[in-house]
Design an enzyme around this catalytic site. Structure first.
Site, PDB file in Angstrom:
ATOM      1  N   ILE A 160       0.823  -1.205   0.000  1.00 28.51           N
ATOM      2  CA  ILE A 160       0.000   0.000   0.000  1.00 28.51           C
ATOM      3  C   ILE A 160       0.865   1.268   0.000  1.00 28.51           C
ATOM      4  O   ILE A 160       0.360   2.358   0.236  1.00 28.51           O
ATOM      5  CB  ILE A 160      -1.000   0.008   1.173  1.00 28.51           C
ATOM      6  CG1 ILE A 160      -0.275  -0.158   2.513  1.00 28.51           C
ATOM      7  CG2 ILE A 160      -2.036  -1.112   0.990  1.00 28.51           C
ATOM      8  CD1 ILE A 160      -1.216  -0.047   3.729  1.00 28.51           C
ATOM      9  N   GLY A 161       2.162   1.104  -0.240  1.00 27.84           N
ATOM     10  CA  GLY A 161       3.000   2.279  -0.508  1.00 27.84           C
ATOM     11  C   GLY A 161       3.752   2.857   0.677  1.00 27.84           C
ATOM     12  O   GLY A 161       4.125   4.029   0.653  1.00 27.84           O
ATOM     13  N   GLY A 162       4.025   2.030   1.694  1.00 33.11           N
ATOM     14  CA  GLY A 162       4.776   2.521   2.859  1.00 33.11           C
ATOM     15  C   GLY A 162       6.116   3.141   2.465  1.00 33.11           C
ATOM     16  O   GLY A 162       6.525   4.168   3.022  1.00 33.11           O
ATOM     17  N   ILE A 197       7.289 -10.654  -9.640  1.00 35.50           N
ATOM     18  CA  ILE A 197       8.660 -10.115  -9.687  1.00 35.50           C
ATOM     19  C   ILE A 197       9.635 -11.196 -10.162  1.00 35.50           C
ATOM     20  O   ILE A 197      10.642 -10.914 -10.819  1.00 35.50           O
ATOM     21  CB  ILE A 197       9.038  -9.550  -8.296  1.00 35.50           C
ATOM     22  CG1 ILE A 197       8.236  -8.259  -8.069  1.00 35.50           C
ATOM     23  CG2 ILE A 197      10.524  -9.339  -8.135  1.00 35.50           C
ATOM     24  CD1 ILE A 197       8.324  -7.683  -6.670  1.00 35.50           C
ATOM     25  N   GLN A 198       9.276 -12.412  -9.867  1.00 30.37           N
ATOM     26  CA  GLN A 198      10.054 -13.581 -10.277  1.00 30.37           C
ATOM     27  C   GLN A 198      10.318 -13.621 -11.791  1.00 30.37           C
ATOM     28  O   GLN A 198      11.327 -14.152 -12.235  1.00 30.37           O
ATOM     29  CB  GLN A 198       9.216 -14.810  -9.888  1.00 30.37           C
ATOM     30  CG  GLN A 198       9.754 -16.141 -10.260  1.00 30.37           C
ATOM     31  CD  GLN A 198      10.461 -16.762  -9.074  1.00 30.37           C
ATOM     32  OE1 GLN A 198      10.160 -16.435  -7.932  1.00 30.37           O
ATOM     33  NE2 GLN A 198      11.406 -17.619  -9.346  1.00 30.37           N
ATOM     34  N   CYS A 227       7.851 -11.661   4.284  1.00 33.17           N
ATOM     35  CA  CYS A 227       8.636 -11.961   5.476  1.00 33.17           C
ATOM     36  C   CYS A 227       8.334 -13.349   6.034  1.00 33.17           C
ATOM     37  O   CYS A 227       9.054 -13.835   6.898  1.00 33.17           O
ATOM     38  CB  CYS A 227       8.388 -10.899   6.531  1.00 33.17           C
ATOM     39  SG  CYS A 227       6.652 -10.716   6.938  1.00 33.17           S
ATOM     40  N   SER A 252       2.515  -3.723   6.137  1.00 30.40           N
ATOM     41  CA  SER A 252       3.226  -2.509   5.745  1.00 30.40           C
ATOM     42  C   SER A 252       4.337  -2.149   6.744  1.00 30.40           C
ATOM     43  O   SER A 252       4.831  -3.032   7.439  1.00 30.40           O
ATOM     44  CB  SER A 252       2.206  -1.383   5.572  1.00 30.40           C
ATOM     45  OG  SER A 252       2.828  -0.294   4.953  1.00 30.40           O
TER      46      SER A 252
HETATM   47  N1  SAH Z   1       5.956  -2.544   2.288  1.00 32.54           N
HETATM   48  C1  SAH Z   1       4.689  -2.842   1.678  1.00 32.54           C
HETATM   49  C2  SAH Z   1       4.207  -4.247   1.950  1.00 32.54           C
HETATM   50  C3  SAH Z   1       5.173  -5.366   1.671  1.00 32.54           C
HETATM   51  S1  SAH Z   1       4.464  -6.944   2.029  1.00 32.54           S
HETATM   52  C4  SAH Z   1       3.684  -1.809   2.160  1.00 32.54           C
HETATM   53  O1  SAH Z   1       4.068  -0.738   2.592  1.00 32.54           O
HETATM   54  O2  SAH Z   1       2.492  -2.075   2.117  1.00 32.54           O
HETATM   55  C5  SAH Z   1       5.016  -7.885   0.683  1.00 32.54           C
HETATM   56  C6  SAH Z   1       4.280  -7.601  -0.594  1.00 32.54           C
HETATM   57  O3  SAH Z   1       4.920  -8.359  -1.616  1.00 32.54           O
HETATM   58  C7  SAH Z   1       2.820  -8.030  -0.609  1.00 32.54           C
HETATM   59  O4  SAH Z   1       2.024  -6.915  -0.938  1.00 32.54           O
HETATM   60  C8  SAH Z   1       2.739  -9.111  -1.701  1.00 32.54           C
HETATM   61  O5  SAH Z   1       1.566  -9.023  -2.477  1.00 32.54           O
HETATM   62  C9  SAH Z   1       3.958  -8.797  -2.551  1.00 32.54           C
HETATM   63  N2  SAH Z   1       4.562  -9.963  -3.250  1.00 32.54           N
HETATM   64  C10 SAH Z   1       4.935 -11.134  -2.678  1.00 32.54           C
HETATM   65  N3  SAH Z   1       5.527 -11.932  -3.601  1.00 32.54           N
HETATM   66  C11 SAH Z   1       5.521 -11.247  -4.774  1.00 32.54           C
HETATM   67  C12 SAH Z   1       5.997 -11.548  -6.088  1.00 32.54           C
HETATM   68  N4  SAH Z   1       6.586 -12.719  -6.355  1.00 32.54           N
HETATM   69  N5  SAH Z   1       5.811 -10.623  -7.067  1.00 32.54           N
HETATM   70  C13 SAH Z   1       5.213  -9.433  -6.773  1.00 32.54           C
HETATM   71  N6  SAH Z   1       4.769  -9.097  -5.545  1.00 32.54           N
HETATM   72  C14 SAH Z   1       4.911  -9.990  -4.558  1.00 32.54           C
END
Ligand code: SAH
Length: 383
Positions: free
Chosen positions: A22-24, A65-66, A87, A365
């Site tokens: 959500i854009g932290g 992302i993979q 995590c 987040s």
């Molecule tokens: N820092 C972020 C949250 C990170 S939580 C904030 O501020 O909200 C991890 C995020 O990684 C999750 O939203 C999940 O949907 C995303 N995610 C996990 N594996 C992923 C992948 N393989 N490709 C793209 N996004 C992924």
């Protein structure tokens, strides 16, 4: 292009946000007051992307992302990579499969790719849970950073160390590619538990005074309980009052504005059955408390270990102990969790995101109060 120089013609750093949620991270860049070009964000979760788009007017790239390639990554010509990989592989509650966990693989994959890029980023920032620093994935990350010419400084920091009454210790890796260097190079290759190096020695709160110097929880509440709390506490819970530094309307209005859909206040009151069953396992805080526990993505779904509950009636009145069931227990609202994560007031959820999803997204987040000064420290170049 010269080694160590910025890639954009306007002199602004070009930033990529991986696992943007959500854009932290983006709010942290804003809070740090850094002018940067946000080139792209990546997240596979469509609900998280709805929230991101609602607030920033840009929809993150929704692929895995993979599947990115080194050529894809080079095309963004990014100076800075910000990453919050999942995590679960490293949490105590998870199975701790570490790099064997499928959820770790996209992170390992882009680290791998960084070595094959024509122009790897100049700066690199990772947020994760405590426990990551002893993982295999961490070991591989550091090896790749060293091979690619980076120098790293690592931290485990908590919002409590920044005056926020919220315990959410997290691991952070800051890395800069040579010839760039840190303002305090003597902390290179170290893991620090204190914010002193990033705040300057006088600004850093001394660890033993940390909790005492935090603001009270009430400064983070949407509304305060009525001052003349009575036995009918749960009716008084949501009365309007002024909370320093915050715009308060009645919760009813807020609920409507934020589009929870139900408009019902009762959804925040902890049901009696839960108090009877789980009361002893609940972490209960009061408006004048100076700390509360980390809100996880399971807050509101499970009680134990997922975040604090707020008692709106003091436990002792005129020397008489008030039983837990009469303490007016309620959940923190999503807005209040966002406040404890130091998100700005302009942050909002779109109407169609349900209550449980809001807590889940917030629980994933980060604390903007912690990440903003870390990013400022990362970006600044020694004179
Ligand atoms: N820092 C972020 C949250 C990170 S939580 C904030 O501020 O909200 C991890 C995020 O990684 C999750 O939203 C999940 O949907 C995303 N995610 C996990 N594996 C992923 C992948 N393989 N490709 C793209 N996004 C992924």
């Amino acid at each position: 292009m010269e080694e160590g120089s910025r890639k954009s013609s306007d002199g602004l750093y070009r930033v990529l946000e991986f696992y943007s949620g959500i854009g932290g991270m983006r709010y942290s860049i804003m809070r740090a007051g850094m002018s940067a070009t946000m080139v792209e964000a990546f997240d596979i979760n469509d609900k998280a992307n709805d929230v991101y788009e609602h607030n920033f007017g840009h929809r993150p790239y929704q692929g895995n992302i993979q599947n990115l390639t080194a050529a894809d990554l080079d095309r963004y010509e990014a100076d800075v990579w910000l990453l919050c990989p999942p995590c679960q592989p490293y949490t105590r509650q998870g199975l701790q499969k570490d790099s064997g966990d499928a959820r770790a693989s996209s992170f390992l994959r882009i680290l791998e790719l960084m070595q094959h890029m024509l122009q790897p980023p100049l700066m690199f920032f990772v947020e994760n849970v405590v426990g990551f620093e002893i993982s295999d994935t961490h070991k591989q990350m550091i090896e790749i950073l060293v091979k690619t010419g980076f120098v790293a400084q690592e931290f485990i920091l908590n919002p409590l160390q920044f005056g926020v009454p919220y315990s959410r210790p997290r691991y952070f890796c800051l890395a800069k590619r040579k010839p760039l260097s840190f303002q305090n190079p003597r902390f290179n290759n170290q893991l620090l538990w204190s914010p002193t190096p990033i705040l300057g020695s006088d600004d850093g709160l001394m660890d033993e005074n940390v909790v005492q110097s935090c603001e009270p929880i009430e400064n983070f509440l949407e509304v305060e309980p009525s001052s003349n709390q009575s036995e009918s506490a749960d009716l008084d819970l949501f009365h309007t009052s002024r909370v320093p530094g915050m715009v308060c309307t009645t919760l009813e209005t807020k609920v409507e504005e934020n589009g929870c859909g139900t408009g019902s206040l009762s959804q925040y009151i902890v049901p009696l059955g839960l108090i009877e069953r789980w009361g002893s396992a609940m972490d209960i805080v009061y408006p004048d408390s100076k700390r509360c526990c980390c809100f996880t993505k399971s807050y509101y779904r499970y009680v134990k270990g997922t975040g604090s509950l707020l008692a709106t009636v003091q436990p002792k009145k005129k020397g008489k102990f008030t039983p837990l069931k009469d303490q007016g227990l309620r959940y923190f609202t999503p807005r209040e969790v966002a406040n404890l994560h130091s998100f700005p007031e302009i942050f909002q959820f779109p109407q169609h995101i349900g209550l449980k999803q809001r807590y889940a997204l917030l629980g994933n987040s980060l604390s903007v109060a912690v990440v903003a000064p870390l990013l400022r420290y990362l970006f600044v170049e020694p004179l």
